[in-house]
Design a protein around this motif. Structure first.
Motif, short mmCIF file in Angstrom:
data_model
loop_
_atom_site.label_atom_id
_atom_site.label_comp_id
_atom_site.label_asym_id
_atom_site.label_seq_id
_atom_site.Cartn_x
_atom_site.Cartn_y
_atom_site.Cartn_z
N ARG A 9 48.95 49.89 43.67
CA ARG A 9 47.50 49.34 43.58
C ARG A 9 47.57 47.86 43.59
N LEU A 10 46.92 47.17 44.49
CA LEU A 10 46.73 45.77 44.70
C LEU A 10 45.38 45.35 43.86
N VAL A 11 45.44 44.62 42.88
CA VAL A 11 44.36 44.34 41.98
C VAL A 11 44.25 42.82 41.72
N PRO A 12 43.20 42.02 41.49
CA PRO A 12 43.07 40.56 41.10
C PRO A 12 43.71 40.63 39.92
N VAL A 13 44.34 39.30 39.71
CA VAL A 13 44.91 38.75 38.47
C VAL A 13 43.88 38.16 37.57
N GLU A 14 43.93 38.59 36.45
CA GLU A 14 42.86 38.21 35.44
C GLU A 14 43.60 36.79 35.02
N VAL A 15 43.02 35.68 35.20
CA VAL A 15 43.36 34.28 34.72
C VAL A 15 42.56 34.03 33.58
N GLU A 16 43.17 33.80 32.45
CA GLU A 16 42.63 33.36 31.14
C GLU A 16 41.87 32.31 31.27
N ARG A 17 40.66 32.09 31.03
CA ARG A 17 39.82 30.86 31.20
C ARG A 17 40.02 30.12 30.04
N GLN A 18 40.03 28.68 30.01
CA GLN A 18 40.08 27.71 29.05
C GLN A 18 38.96 27.37 28.54
N ALA A 72 49.39 48.03 55.56
CA ALA A 72 49.35 46.77 54.62
C ALA A 72 50.33 45.44 54.86
N LYS A 73 51.31 46.02 55.52
CA LYS A 73 52.37 44.94 55.61
C LYS A 73 51.68 43.97 56.79
N ALA A 74 51.08 44.54 57.85
CA ALA A 74 50.36 43.89 59.04
C ALA A 74 49.13 43.22 58.18
N HIS A 75 48.44 43.45 57.33
CA HIS A 75 47.49 42.79 56.77
C HIS A 75 47.66 42.24 55.34
N LEU A 76 48.65 41.84 55.06
CA LEU A 76 48.79 41.31 53.61
C LEU A 76 48.07 40.38 53.30
N HIS A 77 47.98 39.28 54.11
CA HIS A 77 46.67 38.20 53.80
C HIS A 77 45.25 38.56 53.54
N GLU A 78 45.08 39.53 54.40
CA GLU A 78 43.50 39.93 54.20
C GLU A 78 43.60 40.72 52.79
N LEU A 79 44.52 41.57 52.62
CA LEU A 79 44.44 42.27 51.51
C LEU A 79 44.42 41.39 50.35
N ALA A 80 45.09 40.29 50.06
CA ALA A 80 45.10 39.29 49.18
C ALA A 80 43.95 38.58 49.13
N ASP A 81 43.06 38.29 50.06
CA ASP A 81 41.77 37.71 50.07
C ASP A 81 40.85 38.62 49.25
N ARG A 82 40.91 40.00 49.75
CA ARG A 82 40.18 41.00 49.16
C ARG A 82 40.28 41.18 47.40
N ALA A 83 41.59 41.06 47.22
CA ALA A 83 41.92 41.27 45.78
C ALA A 83 41.45 39.68 44.91
N GLU A 84 41.49 38.61 45.64
CA GLU A 84 40.98 37.46 45.12
C GLU A 84 39.52 37.50 44.90
N ARG A 85 38.85 38.29 45.93
CA ARG A 85 37.44 38.56 45.64
C ARG A 85 36.97 39.62 44.57
N GLY A 86 38.07 40.24 44.10
CA GLY A 86 37.71 41.27 42.99
C GLY A 86 37.82 42.70 43.25
N GLU A 87 38.37 42.80 44.66
CA GLU A 87 38.50 44.28 45.14
C GLU A 87 39.94 44.95 44.64
N SER A 88 40.08 46.29 44.59
CA SER A 88 41.16 46.73 44.24
C SER A 88 41.52 47.69 45.33
N VAL A 89 42.85 47.54 46.04
CA VAL A 89 43.20 48.48 46.91
C VAL A 89 44.52 49.21 46.83
#
Length: 82
Positions: free
Chosen positions: A39-48, A11-28
């Motif tokens: 557990r790395l999960v996407p942030v739920e942004v409150e939509r205005q 995970a330390k070596a691939h943090l950028h890729e893991l962040a991209d996966r979380a941004e796409r909605g995946e949980s790692v």
């Protein structure tokens, strides 16, 4: 990389890729010595809601296009060919 879990060292070596996966909605799940620790999960942004009056005021300030969109696209495609 496994679809759902990864070791801490990887995970330390691939943090950028893991962040991209979380941004796409995946949980790692990140494991240490075989045990899940994080557990790395996407942030739920409150939509205005869209403020229609502000949107109208903004679009009213925009200049009108000088040519029809279809003609613009056709011209752009032709110019890219040569």
């Amino acid at each position: 990389m496994d679809a759902g879990s990864i070791t801490l060292s990887k995970a330390k070596a691939h943090l950028h890729e893991l962040a991209d996966r979380a941004e796409r909605g995946e949980s790692v799940t990140i494991t240490r010595y075989g045990r899940p620790v994080v557990r790395l999960v996407p942030v739920e942004v409150e939509r205005q809601p869209i403020n229609a009056d502000r949107l109208r005021a903004l679009t009213d300030q925009m200049p009108m296009a000088e040519e029809e969109f279809g003609l613009f696209m056709r011209r752009a495609r032709v110019s890219e060919r040569f």
